[in-house]
Write an enzyme that holds these catalytic residues in place. Structure first.
Site, PDB file in Angstrom:
ATOM      1  N   ASN A   6       8.621  -2.572  -0.717  1.00 53.24           N
ATOM      2  CA  ASN A   6       8.589  -3.277  -1.999  1.00 53.24           C
ATOM      3  C   ASN A   6       7.278  -2.896  -2.681  1.00 53.24           C
ATOM      4  O   ASN A   6       6.215  -3.385  -2.306  1.00 53.24           O
ATOM      5  CB  ASN A   6       8.668  -4.786  -1.742  1.00 53.24           C
ATOM      6  N   LYS A   8       6.321  -3.616  -5.579  1.00 55.97           N
ATOM      7  CA  LYS A   8       5.858  -4.673  -6.496  1.00 55.97           C
ATOM      8  C   LYS A   8       5.430  -4.043  -7.824  1.00 55.97           C
ATOM      9  O   LYS A   8       6.019  -3.040  -8.245  1.00 55.97           O
ATOM     10  CB  LYS A   8       4.759  -5.511  -5.821  1.00 55.97           C
ATOM     11  N   HIS A  92      12.417 -13.097  -4.304  1.00 58.29           N
ATOM     12  CA  HIS A  92      11.107 -12.913  -3.668  1.00 58.29           C
ATOM     13  C   HIS A  92      10.226 -14.120  -3.975  1.00 58.29           C
ATOM     14  O   HIS A  92      10.308 -14.708  -5.063  1.00 58.29           O
ATOM     15  CB  HIS A  92      10.455 -11.620  -4.179  1.00 58.29           C
ATOM     16  N   GLU A  94       7.284 -14.333  -4.842  1.00 57.96           N
ATOM     17  CA  GLU A  94       6.472 -14.176  -6.060  1.00 57.96           C
ATOM     18  C   GLU A  94       7.299 -14.523  -7.298  1.00 57.96           C
ATOM     19  O   GLU A  94       6.778 -15.041  -8.279  1.00 57.96           O
ATOM     20  CB  GLU A  94       5.906 -12.744  -6.128  1.00 57.96           C
ATOM     21  N   GLU A 164      10.060 -13.996   4.775  1.00 60.25           N
ATOM     22  CA  GLU A 164       8.694 -13.666   4.375  1.00 60.25           C
ATOM     23  C   GLU A 164       7.907 -14.963   4.247  1.00 60.25           C
ATOM     24  O   GLU A 164       7.937 -15.608   3.187  1.00 60.25           O
ATOM     25  CB  GLU A 164       8.691 -12.929   3.028  1.00 60.25           C
ATOM     26  N   GLY A 170       0.499 -10.451   1.648  1.00 59.63           N
ATOM     27  CA  GLY A 170      -0.689  -9.933   0.978  1.00 59.63           C
ATOM     28  C   GLY A 170      -1.983 -10.559   1.464  1.00 59.63           C
ATOM     29  O   GLY A 170      -3.030 -10.390   0.845  1.00 59.63           O
ATOM     30  N   SER A 210       2.451  -8.784   5.436  1.00 65.46           N
ATOM     31  CA  SER A 210       1.353  -8.041   6.089  1.00 65.46           C
ATOM     32  C   SER A 210       1.819  -7.205   7.273  1.00 65.46           C
ATOM     33  O   SER A 210       1.077  -7.044   8.243  1.00 65.46           O
ATOM     34  CB  SER A 210       0.217  -8.987   6.502  1.00 65.46           C
ATOM     35  N   GLY A 231       5.158  -4.631   1.809  1.00 67.63           N
ATOM     36  CA  GLY A 231       4.484  -4.605   0.517  1.00 67.63           C
ATOM     37  C   GLY A 231       3.365  -3.584   0.532  1.00 67.63           C
ATOM     38  O   GLY A 231       3.596  -2.380   0.381  1.00 67.63           O
TER      39      GLY A 231
HETATM   40  P1  13P Z   1       2.663  -7.418   2.080  1.00 62.44           P
HETATM   41  O1  13P Z   1       3.246  -6.450   3.049  1.00 62.44           O
HETATM   42  O2  13P Z   1       1.725  -6.782   1.090  1.00 62.44           O
HETATM   43  O3  13P Z   1       2.102  -8.629   2.739  1.00 62.44           O
HETATM   44  O4  13P Z   1       3.900  -7.931   1.163  1.00 62.44           O
HETATM   45  C1  13P Z   1       5.051  -8.367   1.799  1.00 62.44           C
HETATM   46  C2  13P Z   1       6.082  -8.592   0.764  1.00 62.44           C
HETATM   47  O5  13P Z   1       5.984  -9.483  -0.050  1.00 62.44           O
HETATM   48  C3  13P Z   1       7.223  -7.667   0.728  1.00 62.44           C
HETATM   49  O6  13P Z   1       8.203  -8.101  -0.147  1.00 62.44           O
END
Ligand code: 13P
Length: 247
Positions: A6, A8, A92, A94, A164, A170, A210, A231
């Site tokens: 992803n 983002k 997601h 976010e 997640e 993140g 992560s 991510g």
């Molecule tokens: P990270 O791998 O940056 O923690 O993000 C995970 C994520 O939100 C994937 O959709």
């Protein structure tokens, strides 16, 4: 196993094409592991040209639930299939957190994606406050029930879930393999109640938060972890490919 990146809101068009080229090269032949990259909308068509003919599939990060029409700024399922998408990430955290997406909205999107033959990657997961209050399973149960309401699954490859935990996204703070496995087993049980043993066993339940080359192998070794939604580490082709190799 499915490993999906992803990206983002990262990479402009040239950077997305370059990253896709590097991913195709570094991933090589992933064997049985399914691999996907999910770039921003504006780069989907160009990235499709790069990955087409390789084992790397294409996904989008969001989608509108209506067929077409006066929804300024939105992107439809048919638009995504027209540029070669196989997957679409839906719900997601976010999007839930910053754009107010609810379980009911996610459910509408899931239905629309499946009508168009897109495989939804449905994201679920609790916040730190919810985990510390002992509500993690209840939150995930509600999210799964909401997202999957009215959805029959005959072919388990037409649906993907991604657990997640919001506190691991993140932050560099990954769920321990034991924490991930416990929640994945819980999610598997929810799928079993809905779709029966065989279908539930075959639906991919990804872990996200992560995940990186250094921790991927032990997370992916858990019985109910069927892949990863990556991510930050998906923005470096070598790291992403290392996770694919771990799978
Ligand atoms: P990270 O791998 O940056 O923690 O993000 C995970 C994520 O939100 C994937 O959709």
């Amino acid at each position: 196993m499915l490993i999906a990146g992803n990206w983002k809101m990262n990479t402009d068009l040239p950077a997305a094409v370059a990253l896709a080229e590097a991913v195709v090269k570094e991933v090589g032949d992933p064997g049985d592991v399914q691999v996907a990259v999910c770039p921003p909308f504006v780069s989907l068509a160009a990235v499709h040209e790069v990955v087409d003919g390789s084992p790397v599939r294409l996904g989008a990060q969001n989608m509108h639930f209506e067929e077409q029409g006066a929804y300024t700024g939105e992107v439809s399922a048919a638009m995504l299939t027209s540029v070669g998408c196989t997957y679409v990430i839906l719900g997601h955290s976010e999007r839930r957190q910053y754009f107010g997406e609810t379980d009911a909205l996610v459910n509408q999107k899931v239905k629309q994606a499946r009508r168009h033959g897109l495989v939804p990657i449905i994201c679920i997961g609790e916040t730190l406050d919810q985990r510390e209050a002992g509500e993690a399973e209840a939150v995930v149960r509600t999210q799964v029930a909401g997202a999957l309401e009215g959805i029959d699954v005959e072919d388990p490859s037409t649906l993907v879930l991604a657990y997640e935990p919001v506190w691991a996204i993140g932050t560099g703070r990954t769920a321990t393999p034991e924490q991930a496995q416990a929640m994945h087993a819980f999610i598997r049980g929810l799928l079993r109640e809905r779709y029966g043993e065989a279908t539930a066993a075959a639906i991919h339940v990804l872990y996200g938060g992560s995940m990186k080359p250094g921790n991927a192998a032990e997370l992916l070794a858990q019985a109910d972890v069927d892949g990863g939604l990556i991510g930050g580490a998906s923005l470096k082709a070598a790291d992403f490919a290392a996770i694919v190799r771990a799978a």
